[in-house]
Design a protein around this motif. Structure first.
Motif, PDB file in Angstrom:
ATOM      1  N   SER A 110       0.828  -1.209   0.000  1.00 58.94           N
ATOM      2  CA  SER A 110       0.000   0.000   0.000  1.00 58.94           C
ATOM      3  C   SER A 110       0.868   1.268   0.000  1.00 58.94           C
ATOM      4  O   SER A 110       2.096   1.207   0.051  1.00 58.94           O
ATOM      5  N   THR A 111       0.169   2.396   0.017  1.00 55.55           N
ATOM      6  CA  THR A 111       0.855   3.680   0.062  1.00 55.55           C
ATOM      7  C   THR A 111       1.380   3.942   1.458  1.00 55.55           C
ATOM      8  O   THR A 111       0.680   3.723   2.451  1.00 55.55           O
ATOM      9  N   TRP A 112       2.609   4.395   1.519  1.00 53.26           N
ATOM     10  CA  TRP A 112       3.225   4.685   2.812  1.00 53.26           C
ATOM     11  C   TRP A 112       3.560   6.186   2.873  1.00 53.26           C
ATOM     12  O   TRP A 112       4.082   6.759   1.906  1.00 53.26           O
ATOM     13  N   ARG A 113       3.279   6.764   3.999  1.00 51.31           N
ATOM     14  CA  ARG A 113       3.690   8.158   4.194  1.00 51.31           C
ATOM     15  C   ARG A 113       5.139   8.219   4.621  1.00 51.31           C
ATOM     16  O   ARG A 113       5.671   7.251   5.177  1.00 51.31           O
ATOM     17  N   ASP A 114       5.710   9.362   4.424  1.00 53.65           N
ATOM     18  CA  ASP A 114       7.053   9.597   4.940  1.00 53.65           C
ATOM     19  C   ASP A 114       6.916  10.048   6.392  1.00 53.65           C
ATOM     20  O   ASP A 114       5.927  10.660   6.781  1.00 53.65           O
ATOM     21  N   ILE A 115       7.920   9.749   7.170  1.00 53.25           N
ATOM     22  CA  ILE A 115       7.873  10.110   8.582  1.00 53.25           C
ATOM     23  C   ILE A 115       7.717  11.613   8.771  1.00 53.25           C
ATOM     24  O   ILE A 115       7.148  12.072   9.770  1.00 53.25           O
ATOM     25  N   SER A 116       8.163  12.363   7.783  1.00 56.47           N
ATOM     26  CA  SER A 116       8.077  13.820   7.887  1.00 56.47           C
ATOM     27  C   SER A 116       6.630  14.306   7.787  1.00 56.47           C
ATOM     28  O   SER A 116       6.314  15.443   8.159  1.00 56.47           O
ATOM     29  N   GLU A 117       5.761  13.413   7.282  1.00 55.37           N
ATOM     30  CA  GLU A 117       4.370  13.787   7.123  1.00 55.37           C
ATOM     31  C   GLU A 117       3.543  13.522   8.378  1.00 55.37           C
ATOM     32  O   GLU A 117       2.360  13.851   8.437  1.00 55.37           O
ATOM     33  N   VAL A 118       4.171  12.904   9.366  1.00 57.17           N
ATOM     34  CA  VAL A 118       3.457  12.526  10.591  1.00 57.17           C
ATOM     35  C   VAL A 118       3.625  13.610  11.638  1.00 57.17           C
ATOM     36  O   VAL A 118       4.745  14.086  11.881  1.00 57.17           O
ATOM     37  N   THR A 119       2.532  13.981  12.215  1.00 56.81           N
ATOM     38  CA  THR A 119       2.568  14.924  13.332  1.00 56.81           C
ATOM     39  C   THR A 119       2.234  14.149  14.605  1.00 56.81           C
ATOM     40  O   THR A 119       1.126  13.601  14.741  1.00 56.81           O
ATOM     41  N   PHE A 120       3.192  14.064  15.505  1.00 56.72           N
ATOM     42  CA  PHE A 120       2.982  13.325  16.747  1.00 56.72           C
ATOM     43  C   PHE A 120       2.302  14.226  17.778  1.00 56.72           C
ATOM     44  O   PHE A 120       2.637  15.409  17.910  1.00 56.72           O
ATOM     45  N   ARG A 172       2.881   1.027  11.179  1.00 60.02           N
ATOM     46  CA  ARG A 172       1.428   1.044  11.019  1.00 60.02           C
ATOM     47  C   ARG A 172       0.905   2.483  10.862  1.00 60.02           C
ATOM     48  O   ARG A 172      -0.031   2.725  10.107  1.00 60.02           O
ATOM     49  N   VAL A 173       1.518   3.378  11.600  1.00 60.08           N
ATOM     50  CA  VAL A 173       1.119   4.786  11.465  1.00 60.08           C
ATOM     51  C   VAL A 173       1.387   5.275  10.047  1.00 60.08           C
ATOM     52  O   VAL A 173       0.585   6.016   9.458  1.00 60.08           O
ATOM     53  N   LEU A 174       2.495   4.816   9.467  1.00 61.08           N
ATOM     54  CA  LEU A 174       2.881   5.258   8.126  1.00 61.08           C
ATOM     55  C   LEU A 174       2.068   4.577   7.040  1.00 61.08           C
ATOM     56  O   LEU A 174       1.904   5.122   5.951  1.00 61.08           O
ATOM     57  N   SER A 175       1.547   3.343   7.322  1.00 59.02           N
ATOM     58  CA  SER A 175       0.797   2.596   6.316  1.00 59.02           C
ATOM     59  C   SER A 175      -0.637   3.109   6.240  1.00 59.02           C
ATOM     60  O   SER A 175      -1.260   3.449   7.250  1.00 59.02           O
ATOM     61  N   SER A 176      -1.166   3.094   5.034  1.00 57.48           N
ATOM     62  CA  SER A 176      -2.553   3.532   4.840  1.00 57.48           C
ATOM     63  C   SER A 176      -3.558   2.472   5.274  1.00 57.48           C
ATOM     64  O   SER A 176      -4.759   2.721   5.285  1.00 57.48           O
ATOM     65  N   VAL A 177      -3.059   1.291   5.622  1.00 62.15           N
ATOM     66  CA  VAL A 177      -3.939   0.190   6.027  1.00 62.15           C
ATOM     67  C   VAL A 177      -4.387   0.342   7.480  1.00 62.15           C
ATOM     68  O   VAL A 177      -5.447  -0.164   7.871  1.00 62.15           O
ATOM     69  N   GLY A 180      12.422  -3.284   8.659  1.00 61.91           N
ATOM     70  CA  GLY A 180      11.808  -2.950   7.374  1.00 61.91           C
ATOM     71  C   GLY A 180      10.374  -2.478   7.546  1.00 61.91           C
ATOM     72  O   GLY A 180      10.083  -1.640   8.400  1.00 61.91           O
ATOM     73  N   ASN A 181       9.460  -3.016   6.726  1.00 61.19           N
ATOM     74  CA  ASN A 181       8.057  -2.619   6.777  1.00 61.19           C
ATOM     75  C   ASN A 181       7.174  -3.575   7.577  1.00 61.19           C
ATOM     76  O   ASN A 181       5.952  -3.607   7.389  1.00 61.19           O
ATOM     77  N   CYS A 182       7.767  -4.373   8.464  1.00 62.04           N
ATOM     78  CA  CYS A 182       6.982  -5.332   9.263  1.00 62.04           C
ATOM     79  C   CYS A 182       5.952  -4.593  10.108  1.00 62.04           C
ATOM     80  O   CYS A 182       6.227  -3.549  10.694  1.00 62.04           O
ATOM     81  N   VAL A 183       4.760  -5.185  10.186  1.00 60.37           N
ATOM     82  CA  VAL A 183       3.691  -4.562  10.973  1.00 60.37           C
ATOM     83  C   VAL A 183       3.146  -5.512  12.057  1.00 60.37           C
ATOM     84  O   VAL A 183       2.156  -5.185  12.723  1.00 60.37           O
ATOM     85  N   TYR A 184       3.788  -6.695  12.194  1.00 59.34           N
ATOM     86  CA  TYR A 184       3.392  -7.653  13.248  1.00 59.34           C
ATOM     87  C   TYR A 184       4.647  -8.223  13.894  1.00 59.34           C
ATOM     88  O   TYR A 184       5.733  -8.287  13.282  1.00 59.34           O
ATOM     89  N   PHE A 185       4.499  -8.706  15.131  1.00 61.72           N
ATOM     90  CA  PHE A 185       5.570  -9.442  15.804  1.00 61.72           C
ATOM     91  C   PHE A 185       4.924 -10.384  16.836  1.00 61.72           C
ATOM     92  O   PHE A 185       3.810 -10.161  17.287  1.00 61.72           O
ATOM     93  N   ARG A 186       5.679 -11.412  17.176  1.00 59.02           N
ATOM     94  CA  ARG A 186       5.219 -12.384  18.170  1.00 59.02           C
ATOM     95  C   ARG A 186       6.403 -13.257  18.554  1.00 59.02           C
ATOM     96  O   ARG A 186       7.488 -13.163  17.977  1.00 59.02           O
ATOM     97  N   THR A 187       6.163 -14.152  19.540  1.00 55.61           N
ATOM     98  CA  THR A 187       7.205 -15.129  19.876  1.00 55.61           C
ATOM     99  C   THR A 187       7.258 -16.153  18.749  1.00 55.61           C
ATOM    100  O   THR A 187       6.226 -16.492  18.159  1.00 55.61           O
ATOM    101  N   PRO A 188       8.432 -16.679  18.424  1.00 52.00           N
ATOM    102  CA  PRO A 188       8.563 -17.574  17.265  1.00 52.00           C
ATOM    103  C   PRO A 188       7.743 -18.849  17.434  1.00 52.00           C
ATOM    104  O   PRO A 188       7.631 -19.397  18.529  1.00 52.00           O
TER     105      PRO A 188
END
Length: 381
Positions: A258-268, A302-307, A358-366
């Motif tokens: 999907s479309t990803w924003r640049d970090i510069s486009e994010v306002t925290f 996830r914040v950067l992803s449009s999903v 990278g672009n990983c959006v999930y994590f867990r124990t193996p």
């Protein structure tokens, strides 16, 4: 101002906590555990069915023993009936013999009195009789005839007395024999009754064992039925988890494409750093620093992803995504400010746009079958 932001975040944490089936476990882990639980249930069901089969075999064996014991019991009862009939017959014979014996004793008494009088007469009148025979005999031959008559009479009396004595002895012997036989029959009866009691005890014991096996089989069948229902429910859970995992993998691929924003486009917003650092503490507090950065990177990805939601708060409190939110651990960490300096540093790196996964959006124990980037105790995908 900072205090107000913290309070707002805490309140949002409590309000937005979603409900999940198990805390601190991802969908993949839940799926693997659900499959393992199903396998255990299936194994337990197989074992239970084997137990039921064995108990049924034992029950059938005991039923055969019971049938045999019942047959033995019938034979013993028949033997007892025969023995009792023989006892009755012997008792009748003894009564007849006793009557004969009494009659013989009466006859003995009568004969004894008669013989007593005759002997008394002979001895008292002996001289007279001898003299009378001598004087009354017309010849020596006549005298011998008288003497012979006396001897025959005496021999007759002795013969009859001996016959009586023999009869009485025979009757007494017969009575003793019958009494001995009756005692033997009574002994047989006692033995037969003891055997009947023994067989009855075995029948009762075997019947009890059969009833116990029947109860055990009933319990095992109920357990098997419950296990079958449990397996069915577990299969449904697995389907749900598989669908959820498939959705996660779909979203992960979708996010990558999907479309990803640049970090510069994010306002925290104020408090995002505090919130992210405490989430990192909850998810990777015991992980190496690289693992902390990676967890922060997943949130920012996830914040950067449009999903996904486009804010840190939206991502972290999205329904059923991060288990510390559901369990309440994050709320407690926020309330007590548990995040360490390393957690804040990892949050800063992630919020700067740095990602070591990278672009990983999930994590867990193996878990087996799941590939990704392994850092510390987590796999990122």
């Amino acid at each position: 101002m900072r205090l107000v932001a913290i309070i707002v975040i805490i309140v949002m944490g409590f309000v937005s906590i979603p409900t999940v089936s198990k805390a601190t476990e991802s969908t993949k882990q839940q799926l693997e555990e659900a499959k393992e639980a199903k396998q255990q249930s299936e194994q337990e069901l197989d074992d239970t069915k084997d137990d039921i089969a064995e108990m049924n075999e034992e029950k059938d064996s005991l039923q055969g023993q019971l049938n045999n014991l019942n047959t033995q019991l019938t034979e013993v009862s028949d033997n007892i009936a025969d023995l009792e009939e023989q006892i009755d017959n012997k008792q009748v014979e003894i009564e007849n013999t006793t009557a004969e014996l009494e009659a013989a004793r009466e006859k003995e008494a009568t004969q004894y009195e008669s013989m007593k009088k005759r002997v008394q007469f002979i001895y008292e009148k002996q001289n007279f009789m001898i003299l009378e025979m001598l004087l009354g005999a017309t010849s020596f031959a006549d005298f011998l005839n008288h003497n012979d008559y006396v001897e025959q009479l005496s021999a007759y009396d002795k013969k009859k007395f001996q016959e009586y004595m023999d009869t009485r002895k025979a009757v007494e012997e017969k009575e003793a024999l019958l009494e001995e036989e009756l005692a033997q029959l009574d002994e047989y009866k006692v033995k037969a009754q003891a055997e009947q009691s023994r067989v009855s005890g075995l029948v009762s014991q075997t019947t009890g064992s059969i009833n116990q096996y029947a109860n055990d089989i009933s319990d095992a069948e109920a357990k098997a039925e419950a296990l079958e229902a449990q397996i069915k429910a577990q299969e449904e859970d697995i389907k749900v988890l598989e669908a959820k995992l498939a959705e996660e993998m779909r979203l992960s691929k979708l996010a990558a494409q999907s479309t990803w924003r640049d970090i510069s486009e994010v306002t925290f917003a104020d408090g995002d750093r505090y919130l992210l650092a405490n989430l990192i503490y909850c998810e990777a507090g015991g992980e190496p620093y690289e693992g902390k950065v990676a967890v922060g990177a997943v949130v920012i990805n996830r914040v950067l992803s449009s999903v996904y939601p486009d804010t840190v708060v939206g991502v972290i409190y999205q329904n059923k995504q991060f288990s510390p939110v559901a369990s309440g651990r994050l709320a407690l960490a926020l309330a007590d400010s548990k995040a360490t300096a390393a957690c804040y540093q990892a949050a800063d790196e992630a919020m700067s746009g740095y990602s070591n996964v990278g672009n990983c959006v999930y994590f867990r124990t193996p878990v087996p079958g799941l590939s990704g980037i392994n850092i510390g105790g987590h796999v990122f995908y």
